[in-house]
Design an enzyme around this catalytic site. Structure first.
Site, short mmCIF file in Angstrom:
data_model
loop_
_atom_site.label_atom_id
_atom_site.label_comp_id
_atom_site.label_asym_id
_atom_site.label_seq_id
_atom_site.Cartn_x
_atom_site.Cartn_y
_atom_site.Cartn_z
N GLY A 102 0.81 -1.20 0.00
CA GLY A 102 0.00 0.00 0.00
C GLY A 102 0.85 1.26 0.00
O GLY A 102 2.08 1.22 0.07
N GLY A 130 6.93 30.36 10.22
CA GLY A 130 8.08 30.45 11.11
C GLY A 130 9.12 31.42 10.57
O GLY A 130 8.97 32.00 9.48
N GLU A 171 4.38 36.80 11.65
CA GLU A 171 4.26 37.89 12.61
C GLU A 171 4.50 39.25 12.02
O GLU A 171 4.58 40.25 12.75
CB GLU A 171 5.26 37.68 13.75
N TYR A 238 7.96 35.93 24.41
CA TYR A 238 9.40 35.74 24.61
C TYR A 238 10.15 36.50 23.53
O TYR A 238 9.55 37.14 22.67
CB TYR A 238 9.76 34.25 24.57
N TRP A 381 7.47 27.14 23.61
CA TRP A 381 8.44 26.96 22.52
C TRP A 381 9.77 26.52 23.13
O TRP A 381 10.36 27.28 23.86
CB TRP A 381 8.64 28.25 21.73
#
Length: 429
Positions: A102, A130, A171, A238, A381
């Site tokens: 498969g 990211g 961001e 952070y 994170w």
């Protein structure tokens, strides 16, 4: 007081923090529903390499969401794709049999699904963008057709790979026009996720946004427009200071320091109040916490000038230390905790070397802060950098929330009938 001595004082510090938070900073109380707290962690596909940290090492019982980072974006077609197919689809864990008949999937993707089967309230999501891939978003956002391709291909990853949702890590909203484009992208993603859920009679799939802190980054956000499409915001609480500043400081503090303002150029509390005042739903705000430390070399301490980050760090990353490598080897450092501003640090006076990082006591303060504010929980994170046992920041926060049973208990999805992978479609039976 040294770090080990402070561990024994965890309960006392945490108890004292409630009055510090309530009376000194006038945090308004919220009203989260029972069992609605999120404890979110990112897991990076590169963790299997230098960190040798596998999906099977993730403390699933302490998490409600595990976000897999990062998917890539084509700046010319808008298509979202995996960034490391070996780690994502092929890496062999014990028990994998690539010779099975498969079209099958292995690697981290298979293990994420198996983790979901064991821990039914753990939802997995794939993060797109990211720091490495966000720049490719700019031309995609600017094009209606590329946004359509982005949304469809991102949801295809969910349906083929067995995720419970999508996280967008971009961001850098740079204009009002781009803000409108970003909102439209979220709308397209929300529409397709909801359609897939309806087609397979599943619970809604999640959509989150890794959102910036600090007024210079969030000033252009249209909070109400974004908020209506999101299940939650991952506030990146952070990287508040580092090599770009002139004074050593705290990289993840909750509050501004009135006694030493140069040590707190940004603080979480101010940003969170701004988010709420401008239209973000408090219970959707998830405060991000670092599982790493940032160093400052040749400094007299917080709020004082520094010269460079030094040459040492985890995996040779100068100035960056995984939390599980702290206190840093080779230093004679004392750890200091400042619960009144929600920050901690270590300092070696002989080497004049400071590291800003969170301790378990500070993790407990942040967990309590989210409860007092009626926020949605905490985000980390990233998970491979945590310690284990009583030194774990993630488990410390869970205890402060009231234990694993106090976390969001909504179930993940195990039914992916349209997956192109036979073993995933069968639920790895």
């Amino acid at each position: 007081m040294h770090f080990l001595g402070l561990l024994s004082a965890l309960s006392a510090v945490a108890a004292a923090s409630a009055s510090v938070i309530d009376h000194k900073h006038h945090v308004r109380r919220g009203s989260l529903k029972s069992n609605s707290t999120r404890n979110v962690a990112y897991y990076s596909n590169w963790d299997i390499y230098s960190a040798k940290y596998l999906v099977t090492d993730v403390p699933a019982k302490d998490l409600t969401h595990l976000i897999y980072a990062f998917a890539n974006i084509s700046s010319t077609t808008g298509k979202v794709s995996l960034s490391d197919e070996y780690a994502d689809l092929q890496y062999q864990y014990p028990g994998d049999d690539p010779s099975a008949p498969g079209t099958n999937v292995y690697g981290n993707v298979k293990q994420l699904f198996l983790l979901k089967k064991k821990q039914r309230n753990l939802k997995t999501m794939i993060s797109i963008g990211g720091a490495t891939y966000s720049e490719y978003m700019v031309p995609v956002l600017a094009s209606e057709s590329l946004r359509e391709t982005f949304a469809q291909s991102a949801v295809d990853l969910v349906t083929n790979l067995g995720f419970d949702g999508i996280d967008i890590d971009y961001e850098s909203i740079s204009s009002a026009a781009q803000m409108e484009q970003f909102t439209d992208l979220l709308r397209k993603l929300r529409t397709r996720l909801d359609a897939f859920a309806a087609n397979i009679s599943a619970s809604p799939f999640s959509l989150s946004f890794a959102a910036p802190m600090g007024s210079s980054y969030y000033g252009l956000l249209d909070f109400p427009s974004i908020d209506k499409y999101l299940d939650f915001w991952n506030l990146m609480g952070y990287a508040y200071t580092g090599s770009w500043n002139t004074d050593a400081g705290f990289q993840a503090n909750l509050f501004n320091s009135t006694k030493n303002p140069l040590s707190t150029p940004i603080d979480s509390n101010t940003s969170i109040h701004y988010y709420i005042a401008h239209g973000a739903t408090p219970s959707k705000l998830v405060l991000g916490c670092p599982l790493y430390g940032v160093s400052f070399n040749n400094t007299a301490g917080p709020g004082k000038p520094f010269h460079g980050l030094g040459t040492e760090g985890t995996f040779g990353q100068a100035g960056l230390w995984n939390y599980n490598d702290l206190p840093a080897p080779g230093f004679n450092a004392t750890t200091f905790e400042l619960p009144e501003i929600g920050a901690s640090y270590s300092y070696d006076p002989k080497k004049k070397y400071m590291i800003s990082y969170d301790t378990p006591n500070i993790a407990a303060v942040k967990a309590e802060y989210t409860q007092e504010m009626g926020l949605g929980g905490l985000m980390w994170w990233e998970v491979s950098m945590d310690k284990t046992g009583i030194s774990s920041l993630i488990s410390t926060a869970v205890k402060k929330f009231g234990g694993a049973n106090a976390l969001d208990q909504s179930l993940n999805n195990l039914n992916y009938p349209t997956s192109k992978y036979d073993n995933l479609k069968a639920g790895f039976a």
